[in-house]
Design an enzyme around this catalytic site. Structure first.
Site, short mmCIF file in Angstrom:
data_model
loop_
_atom_site.label_atom_id
_atom_site.label_comp_id
_atom_site.label_asym_id
_atom_site.label_seq_id
_atom_site.Cartn_x
_atom_site.Cartn_y
_atom_site.Cartn_z
N HIS A 1 36.27 -5.02 5.49
CA HIS A 1 37.02 -3.76 5.36
C HIS A 1 38.22 -3.71 6.31
O HIS A 1 38.61 -2.63 6.74
CB HIS A 1 36.09 -2.57 5.64
CG HIS A 1 34.93 -2.48 4.70
ND1 HIS A 1 35.06 -2.07 3.40
CD2 HIS A 1 33.62 -2.77 4.87
CE1 HIS A 1 33.87 -2.09 2.81
NE2 HIS A 1 32.99 -2.52 3.68
N HIS B 1 30.10 -8.14 9.67
CA HIS B 1 30.00 -7.56 8.34
C HIS B 1 31.20 -6.67 8.03
O HIS B 1 31.81 -6.77 6.97
CB HIS B 1 28.71 -6.75 8.23
CG HIS B 1 28.50 -6.13 6.89
ND1 HIS B 1 27.88 -6.79 5.85
CD2 HIS B 1 28.86 -4.91 6.41
CE1 HIS B 1 27.86 -6.00 4.79
NE2 HIS B 1 28.44 -4.86 5.11
N LYS C 1 35.05 -8.91 -4.73
CA LYS C 1 34.77 -7.63 -4.07
C LYS C 1 35.18 -6.53 -5.03
O LYS C 1 36.36 -6.38 -5.35
CB LYS C 1 35.55 -7.52 -2.75
CG LYS C 1 35.27 -6.23 -1.98
CD LYS C 1 33.89 -6.22 -1.36
CE LYS C 1 33.69 -5.00 -0.47
NZ LYS C 1 32.36 -4.96 0.15
#
Length: 366
Positions: free
Chosen positions: A257, A215, A300
């Site tokens: 990220h 994730h 995003k």
């Protein structure tokens, strides 16, 4: 004699299962959603209000508690210990358009050029980078699709952990957590890292389809019935290697990220940089950007990321904050500048003696 009947509401009779009100030092039970005894800090499974109800003086009430001052000190030490970070000449970025808060969700590409003008890919031959990149092709993009973890992939996880634990940065982190009585040995620490980061859980309908590592570093695309298996494409750093896309849900990108992954996918034309809404104050690497981008058609809205740090730097800081401040903002200091990281535990399933997996971790951008 007069008898008075008291009618108690359910709120008076029962404590909320996710609260420590009235539960301090309650014996451990695997049926509890979260815990309120002193061991919950060690197993990072305390209820969110544990420190409010059970430690009125906050973290400083215990000799091995991790105080706000401790976090500022150790984060500066880890910042200085990131010897594998990019040098100023290793990366050239082109941030272009800075989006206002009301522009981040309009999905408009306001930056005609890629974010990365140049990256010295010799960085990626360093052991922690190379072992990190090998992990990026191990995941399905779409939630609800079972992850099939092979023996080779398990070896790649072990190799990554072995390489990062050779670094001064991760040795400093372990020494800090050992001093704070979170781990008795480096072996215990590494075993817990593997579970909290790589242990699988379900973000879908029961399939073991996600992990904290996937994730945060790889990303997930949430399709909400839009279909499409996790896609892999040729174009990794080594001949025959492939880069797979991570997590997508409800037509949006979840997680994602990491600057290395962004660069590699942008280089292939899979990621399209739109704009940024935040540019950190650092004049060297690592820096921080809040990004808007499209990933193979999925958007995003704000993806905050360190730029130019080593894999062990991100991995170490997120681990520190997950252990010290799970579910809360974790306030750090990097090169004299303030920075906060948010982590959340996965609450639906646990491992070991009630420990929680990492659900997400990211830099908080204004």
């Amino acid at each position: 004699l007069r008898t008075t009947l008291l009618f108690l509401s359910p709120k008076d009779l029962y404590t909320a299962p996710d609260s420590c009100e009235g539960r301090c030092e309650e014996p451990y039970s695997e049926e509890d959603e979260c815990h309120c005894n002193t061991e919950c800090e060690r197993y990072h499974n305390c209820c969110e209000d544990y420190y409010r109800h059970c430690q009125p003086e906050g973290f400083s009430s215990s000799w091995d508690a991790i105080t706000d001052e401790d976090l500022l000190r150790i984060s500066e030490q880890l910042y200085r210990a990131d010897h594998n970070k990019a040098r100023p000449t290793d990366i050239a970025i082109n941030p272009q358009y800075q989006a206002s808060p009301d522009e981040t969700d309009d999905q408009e590409d306001r930056s005609p050029q890629p974010l990365y003008k140049y990256v010295n890919e010799e960085l990626f031959s360093k052991p922690t980078y190379a072992s990190f990149i090998k992990l990026l092709d191990n995941y399905q993009r779409v939630t609800g699709r079972e992850e099939d973890v092979t023996a080779e992939e398990l070896r790649e996880q072990d190799n990554f952990l072995k390489e990062v634990m050779k670094t001064e940065l991760m040795k400093k982190l372990f020494a800090f957590l050992h001093k704070k009585n979170r781990y008795g040995s480096e072996q215990e620490f590494v075993a817990d890292l593997k579970e909290m980061w790589f242990g699988l859980y379900s973000r879908g309908d029961g399939e073991q389809d996600s992990s904290g590592f996937e994730h945060v570093f790889s990303g997930k695309a949430h399709t909400s019935g839009m279909g499409g298996a996790g896609q892999c494409r040729d174009g990794g750093l080594t001949p025959g290697s492939r880069l797979c896309l991570g997590e997508v849900k409800k037509g949006k990108v979840s997680g994602f990220h990491n600057w290395i992954r962004f660069y590699l996918l942008e280089k292939q034309g899979i990621v399209n940089y739109f704009s940024h809404n935040f540019n950190g104050p650092w004049d060297t690497y690592p820096d921080v950007l809040g990004l808007q981008f499209s990933w193979d058609g999925f958007y995003k809205e704000v993806g905050s990321a360190f730029i130019g740090c080593s894999p062990e730097f991100e991995f170490g800081l997120y681990t520190l904050c997950f252990i010290a401040r799970p579910g809360r903002a974790c306030h750090l200091s990097l090169g004299g500048y303030s920075l906060s990281i948010q982590t959340y535990p996965w609450t639906k399933t646990t491992y070991g003696n009630g420990k929680k997996y990492i659900a997400t971790a990211y830099v908080i951008s204004p």
